[in-house]
Structure formats: structure tokens, C-alpha cells
Scaffold this motif. Structure first.
Motif, PDB file in Angstrom:
ATOM      1  N   MET A   1       0.811  -1.212   0.000  1.00  0.00           N
ATOM      2  CA  MET A   1       0.000   0.000   0.000  1.00  0.00           C
ATOM      3  C   MET A   1       0.848   1.267   0.000  1.00  0.00           C
ATOM      4  SD  MET A   1      -3.405  -0.830   2.102  1.00  0.00           S
ATOM      5  CE  MET A   1      -3.869  -2.492   2.574  1.00  0.00           C
ATOM      6  N   PHE A   2       2.152   1.106   0.271  1.00  0.00           N
ATOM      7  CA  PHE A   2       3.117   2.197   0.112  1.00  0.00           C
ATOM      8  C   PHE A   2       3.876   2.094  -1.211  1.00  0.00           C
ATOM      9  CE2 PHE A   2       2.596   1.780   4.703  1.00  0.00           C
ATOM     10  CZ  PHE A   2       2.566   3.085   5.151  1.00  0.00           C
ATOM     11  N   GLY A   3       3.580   1.061  -1.993  1.00  0.00           N
ATOM     12  CA  GLY A   3       4.298   0.839  -3.233  1.00  0.00           C
ATOM     13  C   GLY A   3       5.518  -0.043  -3.090  1.00  0.00           C
ATOM     14  N   PHE A   4       5.695  -0.677  -1.898  1.00  0.00           N
ATOM     15  CA  PHE A   4       6.859  -1.530  -1.646  1.00  0.00           C
ATOM     16  C   PHE A   4       6.546  -2.979  -2.013  1.00  0.00           C
ATOM     17  CE2 PHE A   4       7.510   1.455   2.229  1.00  0.00           C
ATOM     18  CZ  PHE A   4       7.909   2.484   1.393  1.00  0.00           C
ATOM     19  N   GLY A   5       7.588  -3.740  -2.348  1.00  0.00           N
ATOM     20  CA  GLY A   5       7.448  -5.155  -2.651  1.00  0.00           C
ATOM     21  C   GLY A   5       8.091  -6.014  -1.572  1.00  0.00           C
TER      22      GLY A   5
ATOM     23  N   ILE B   1       8.867  -2.328   7.259  1.00  0.00           N
ATOM     24  CA  ILE B   1       8.703  -0.930   6.847  1.00  0.00           C
ATOM     25  C   ILE B   1       9.310  -0.013   7.897  1.00  0.00           C
ATOM     26  CG2 ILE B   1       7.039   0.869   6.250  1.00  0.00           C
ATOM     27  CD1 ILE B   1       5.088  -1.462   5.518  1.00  0.00           C
ATOM     28  N   ASP B   2       9.012  -0.290   9.157  1.00  0.00           N
ATOM     29  CA  ASP B   2       9.547   0.515  10.248  1.00  0.00           C
ATOM     30  C   ASP B   2      11.073   0.495  10.242  1.00  0.00           C
ATOM     31  OD1 ASP B   2       9.052   1.906  12.959  1.00  0.00           O
ATOM     32  OD2 ASP B   2      10.369   0.237  13.507  1.00  0.00           O
ATOM     33  N   LEU B   3      11.659  -0.692  10.075  1.00  0.00           N
ATOM     34  CA  LEU B   3      13.115  -0.814  10.052  1.00  0.00           C
ATOM     35  C   LEU B   3      13.710  -0.042   8.883  1.00  0.00           C
ATOM     36  CD1 LEU B   3      15.724  -2.082  11.131  1.00  0.00           C
ATOM     37  CD2 LEU B   3      15.228  -4.104   9.732  1.00  0.00           C
ATOM     38  N   MET B   4      13.094  -0.138   7.721  1.00  0.00           N
ATOM     39  CA  MET B   4      13.593   0.578   6.544  1.00  0.00           C
ATOM     40  C   MET B   4      13.552   2.084   6.757  1.00  0.00           C
ATOM     41  SD  MET B   4      12.606   2.408   3.633  1.00  0.00           S
ATOM     42  CE  MET B   4      10.891   2.020   3.297  1.00  0.00           C
TER      43      MET B   4
ATOM     44  N   TYR C   1      14.987   2.514  -2.260  1.00  0.00           N
ATOM     45  CA  TYR C   1      15.707   2.077  -1.074  1.00  0.00           C
ATOM     46  C   TYR C   1      15.010   0.896  -0.408  1.00  0.00           C
ATOM     47  CZ  TYR C   1      18.291   2.171   3.294  1.00  0.00           C
ATOM     48  OH  TYR C   1      19.085   1.818   4.360  1.00  0.00           O
ATOM     49  N   ALA C   2      13.675   0.912  -0.397  1.00  0.00           N
ATOM     50  CA  ALA C   2      12.928  -0.193   0.205  1.00  0.00           C
ATOM     51  C   ALA C   2      13.181  -1.503  -0.518  1.00  0.00           C
ATOM     52  CB  ALA C   2      11.434   0.122   0.197  1.00  0.00           C
ATOM     53  N   GLU C   3      13.430  -1.431  -1.830  1.00  0.00           N
ATOM     54  CA  GLU C   3      13.578  -2.646  -2.632  1.00  0.00           C
ATOM     55  C   GLU C   3      15.025  -3.123  -2.748  1.00  0.00           C
ATOM     56  OE1 GLU C   3      10.601  -4.280  -3.930  1.00  0.00           O
ATOM     57  OE2 GLU C   3      10.184  -2.907  -2.268  1.00  0.00           O
ATOM     58  N   THR C   4      15.962  -2.312  -2.315  1.00  0.00           N
ATOM     59  CA  THR C   4      17.359  -2.699  -2.476  1.00  0.00           C
ATOM     60  C   THR C   4      17.789  -3.694  -1.403  1.00  0.00           C
ATOM     61  OG1 THR C   4      19.558  -1.779  -2.909  1.00  0.00           O
ATOM     62  CG2 THR C   4      18.378  -0.909  -1.005  1.00  0.00           C
TER      63      THR C   4
ATOM     64  N   ARG D   1      21.846   4.436   1.395  1.00  0.00           N
ATOM     65  CA  ARG D   1      20.882   5.345   2.016  1.00  0.00           C
ATOM     66  C   ARG D   1      20.737   6.604   1.173  1.00  0.00           C
ATOM     67  NH1 ARG D   1      23.427   6.185   6.500  1.00  0.00           N
ATOM     68  NH2 ARG D   1      22.375   4.574   7.701  1.00  0.00           N
ATOM     69  N   PRO D   2      19.503   6.993   0.847  1.00  0.00           N
ATOM     70  CA  PRO D   2      19.309   8.218   0.071  1.00  0.00           C
ATOM     71  C   PRO D   2      19.540   9.456   0.937  1.00  0.00           C
ATOM     72  CG  PRO D   2      17.192   7.309   0.698  1.00  0.00           C
ATOM     73  CD  PRO D   2      18.232   6.317   1.144  1.00  0.00           C
ATOM     74  N   ASP D   3      19.531  10.602   0.327  1.00  0.00           N
ATOM     75  CA  ASP D   3      19.678  11.850   1.055  1.00  0.00           C
ATOM     76  C   ASP D   3      18.578  11.951   2.112  1.00  0.00           C
ATOM     77  OD1 ASP D   3      20.805  14.780   1.137  1.00  0.00           O
ATOM     78  OD2 ASP D   3      18.616  14.977   1.044  1.00  0.00           O
ATOM     79  N   GLN D   4      18.973  12.155   3.365  1.00  0.00           N
ATOM     80  CA  GLN D   4      18.025  12.109   4.474  1.00  0.00           C
ATOM     81  C   GLN D   4      16.955  13.193   4.355  1.00  0.00           C
ATOM     82  OE1 GLN D   4      19.826  12.312   8.336  1.00  0.00           O
ATOM     83  NE2 GLN D   4      17.880  12.409   9.413  1.00  0.00           N
ATOM     84  N   GLN D   5      17.344  14.402   4.032  1.00  0.00           N
ATOM     85  CA  GLN D   5      16.381  15.484   3.951  1.00  0.00           C
ATOM     86  C   GLN D   5      15.390  15.272   2.814  1.00  0.00           C
ATOM     87  OE1 GLN D   5      15.942  17.784   6.313  1.00  0.00           O
ATOM     88  NE2 GLN D   5      17.545  16.592   7.340  1.00  0.00           N
ATOM     89  N   LYS D   6      15.874  14.741   1.697  1.00  0.00           N
ATOM     90  CA  LYS D   6      14.973  14.469   0.580  1.00  0.00           C
ATOM     91  C   LYS D   6      13.984  13.362   0.949  1.00  0.00           C
ATOM     92  CE  LYS D   6      13.456  15.040  -3.583  1.00  0.00           C
ATOM     93  NZ  LYS D   6      12.756  16.285  -3.969  1.00  0.00           N
ATOM     94  N   ALA D   7      14.490  12.330   1.613  1.00  0.00           N
ATOM     95  CA  ALA D   7      13.601  11.233   2.042  1.00  0.00           C
ATOM     96  C   ALA D   7      12.560  11.742   3.036  1.00  0.00           C
ATOM     97  CB  ALA D   7      14.434  10.107   2.646  1.00  0.00           C
TER      98      ALA D   7
END
Length: 414
Positions: A60-64, A72-75, A359-362, A374-380
Motif C-alpha cells: 500500500m506504500f508501493g513496496f514489494g 517498513i519501520d526498520l527501513m 531504497y525499500a527494494e534494495t 541510504r538516500p539523502d536524508q532530507q529528501k527522504a
């Protein structure tokens, strides 16, 4: 004197019986294969599920691959840190379902909402931004009041049970239905249901308690042994509930995604129970649900389709006709999610896929992966805040054709 005592005792018993019946008349009850409302009219359940709100699911968030609540929480923690993640979950619970959502559901002509929840909302376990003083009762209280204002019934569904009951991502567990092999988990399961029943024992908005969602997946070589433990655990939980609440219906689901009912033999061990099934695919025909209909007719108790959906509008419309023709009520899954295939679609934030979903799928199996991927924190963080804004009722888009395929009307948003 003895005769007078007998007469007084009989009178007291009669008064108690009348009082109990008067109390029960405020609630939906089981009468044969039908549900009967307090006004004496038959109720065919028609409505939706508030999935993802109190039991997050990855798709429902688009994650696989990141598909259960703890994943999800850990990610999110890896991506933006524990404090920002806790803040996200608290705001998520405030934004995702509000009074406006319940008002909209009522305007479609629905009469019932199924509320999935995680048992952790009633413990001190770390869940959705809190580690103590959980807000499970507050969230249910809110929905009860919103439903009452709209004349809707509410089914409480423990979607994620202690120890996990399914053995797949949908129960937020660890890949096996440990509930059926853990005495501690079973006791906690019964204790939480008793606490819930104690609180809502006099609340007629609540139609009933669905003890667990989709127990015992078919993957396990010992599934027959696990299946044999389902009915005894149901009986144990019902006993705990009836110690404090004799008013509400109790709903029992079958094994293998609420599809198998052969393991049930003592069908009427309680005088106010019913059964619930699920179906997402296959032909939209009476023959496709023959097993459910046959079990309903054999037990003489109601059968309700707790989850249906994620299909074409035509399939859904055809299946709804089959269900109505065969006296099986239904609630579609889910009310709200990213994109469509629901009543209310959430707009996907720009760059959500290229940053958050990526990032969720990697592969994140090592600390080196955390650091380098890890992507840019502020952008995430910006994207997570945008999701929180997009999921609010006023920013979602009603899926009119989907709603009409449910046998409901598609009202304009207020």
C-alpha cells in the motif's frame, strides 16, 4: 414459606432473563443464517476495510520486498533515523483515517466498516512510534464515535496476533504461525480480547469481534497439525470474551486465507457466532464459493466475505451480485491506498519511487549497505511528509467506478 421462596426465585430469574434480552436487543444478533438488527430488520453487511492504518502493509506504500509493518519501520529507521520514523507513524495515524473518511464511506451507502489492527496497540511493545501508553483504545474509540454519528456498524479485526497466526507478511510476524505453538502468545491473545470486550461490552455500534485474520497459511508441512489447533484456540478466546461480554457476535475465520473450514466440528459452541471467508480471484460465480455456501448451510450460521477486491470493476460487480444473491455480506479491501484499486486513491509523491521505493527494494543486509545505499536524508524526509499530506482525505481521489462496482454509490467529496 417454601412456596413463596420458589415464586420469588422464579420471578427474579424471569426479570434477569428479560433484562438480558433487553440488553441484547440493542445489538446485532445471529438468527439462523441471518444477522438481525435491533429494529428487527435483516442486515446484509456491505462496506470496506480500513486496511494499512493500524496494520501497515508494504504494497500500500508501493513496496514489494519490504512488505510487513516491522520491515517498513526498520527501513524508515535506516533511511531517516528512529526519531523521524516515530514522528512519521504518529502523524500517519492522525492523517490516514479521520472523521471525514468515515463520513464519506457512509455517503456511499455502506453500512459496515471492518477495522484491522495489530495486537501491539494494546501492549508495551515498540509499534508505530510508541513503546508504551499505546493508543489502540483511543483509535477504536474515535472510529466508534464516527460510526455512531453516521449509523455505521464496526467489526474489530485482530489482523496481527501475538506470535503471528498466518506465517506470512500479512500478520507482521516472522514467517511461521508461532501463536499455535506458544502458550504465552495464546494467553496474551485471549487477555487482549478480554480487555477489548470489557471496554466495549455495552457498545452497540460494534457488530462483533473477529478473533484473527487468515490463520495458518498453506505453506507448512505440518499445516494439518496447526489446523487442528484452530478451533480449540477459538473456543478459549470466546470463553475469555464471554466472561465479560455476552452481547457481541464473534466472527471466526477459516485456515488458508479464510478459505478452509473443514477443521471446524463444534459449529455452535456459542449462541452468537458466525463465520467469515475471503476471496480475491477465480470466477465470479456461485460455483466458485460453493464450499462457503455449503458450510454456511451445514452449520446454519451466517457467512460473511470479510475481504474481496483487487480485481477488475466488472469482476467485482459480478461477484457482488453473486454474494447478494446468496445472502453473503461483504467488505472490500481496502478503503485507501496508493494509486487505485480501492475506494479512495492516494496520489504518489513525485520521486517517491526513485528514492523511497528504490531504497525499500534494495538489498540492505549489511551496515555497509545502509551507509552506501541510504538516500539523502532530507529528501527522504520531505517525501515522507508529502505522503502524510497526500494521504489525508481532502487530498485523496475517490475511485468512482470501483465504488460503483461494490454495489455502492459514488458521492461527491465535501
Amino acid at each position: 414459606m417454601k412456596r413463596q421462596i420458589i415464586i420469588i426465585a422464579a420471578a427474579l430469574l424471569t426479570l434477569c432473563s428479560i433484562h438480558a434480552e433487553a440488553r441484547r436487543s440493542r445489538f446485532v444478533t445471529v438468527q439462523g443464517t441471518n444477522l438481525i438488527q435491533p429494529n428487527g430488520e435483516k442486515l446484509l453487511i456491505v462496506g470496506t476495510n480500513l486496511g494499512n492504518w493500524l496494520n501497515p502493509e508494504g504494497y500500500m506504500f508501493g513496496f514489494g520486498r519490504t512488505n510487513s509493518a516491522w520491515m517498513i519501520d526498520l527501513m524508515f529507521r535506516e533511511m531517516v533515523g528512529p526519531d523521524a520514523t516515530a514522528d512519521f507513524w504518529r502523524q500517519f495515524k492522525d492523517n490516514y483515517i479521520t472523521r471525514s473518511d468515515i463520513d464519506f464511506i457512509a455517503r456511499t451507502g455502506a453500512n459496515t466498516i471492518r477495522l484491522p489492527f495489530n495486537y501491539k496497540l494494546f501492549t508495551d511493545e515498540d509499534y508505530m512510534g510508541l513503546t508504551g501508553n499505546h493508543d489502540g483504545f483511543k483509535r477504536i474509540d474515535d472510529v466508534v464515535s464516527w460510526c455512531r454519528a453516521n449509523g455505521l456498524y464496526l467489526i474489530l479485526d485482530m489482523h496481527d496476533c501475538p506470535g503471528s497466526q498466518t506465517g506470512d507478511n500479512i500478520d507482521d510476524g516472522y514467517g511461521y504461525p508461532w501463536l499455535f505453538e506458544s502458550e504465552r502468545s495464546q494467553q496474551l491473545f485471549c487477555d487482549i480480547w478480554q480487555r477489548i470486550a470489557q471496554r466495549y461490552r455495552n457498545e452497540p455500534v460494534i457488530l462483533g469481534y473477529e478473533l484473527m485474520n487468515e490463520p495458518i497459511a498453506h505453506f507448512f508441512p505440518n499445516k494439518e497439525d496447526l489446523n487442528s489447533k484452530l478451533e480449540p484456540l477459538y473456543k478459549r478466546a470466546v470463553k475469555a470474551i464471554r466472561a465479560v461480554d455476552k452481547n457481541h457476535i464473534i466472527l471466526l475465520g477459516g485456515a488458508r486465507w479464510n478459505s478452509d473450514f473443514y477443521m471446524f466440528t463444534d459449529w455452535q459452541f456459542d449462541n452468537n457466532i458466525m463465520y467469515t471467508c475471503h476471496r480475491y480471484g477465480g470466477p465470479a460465480t456461485k460455483e466458485a464459493i460453493k464450499d462457503y455456501i455449503d458450510f454456511r448451510d451445514k452449520t446454519g450460521l451466517p457467512m460473511y466475505m470479510g475481504e474481496i477486491g483487487h480485481n477488475t470493476d466488472q469482476w467485482q460487480a459480478d461477484f457482488v451480485r453473486v454474494l447478494r444473491d446468496n445472502n453473503i455480506g461483504y467488505t472490500f479491501w481496502p478503503y485507501k491506498k496508493l494509486d487505485g484499486s480501492c475506494m479512495m486513491g492516494i496520489q504518489r509523491p513525485a520521486e517517491w519511487d526513485s528514492i523511497v521505493v528504490k531504497y525499500a527494494e534494495t538489498d540492505r543486509s549489511t551496515y555497509k549497505d545502509f551507509r552506501e545505499k541510504r538516500p539523502d536524508q532530507q529528501k527522504a524526509l520531505q517525501l515522507m511528509r508529502q505522503f502524510l499530506d497526500n494521504c489525508r482525505y481532502e487530498n485523496c481521489k475517490p475511485q468512482s467506478n470501483y465504488i460503483q462496482s461494490m454495489g455502492l454509490r459514488a458521492p461527491l467529496k465535501n
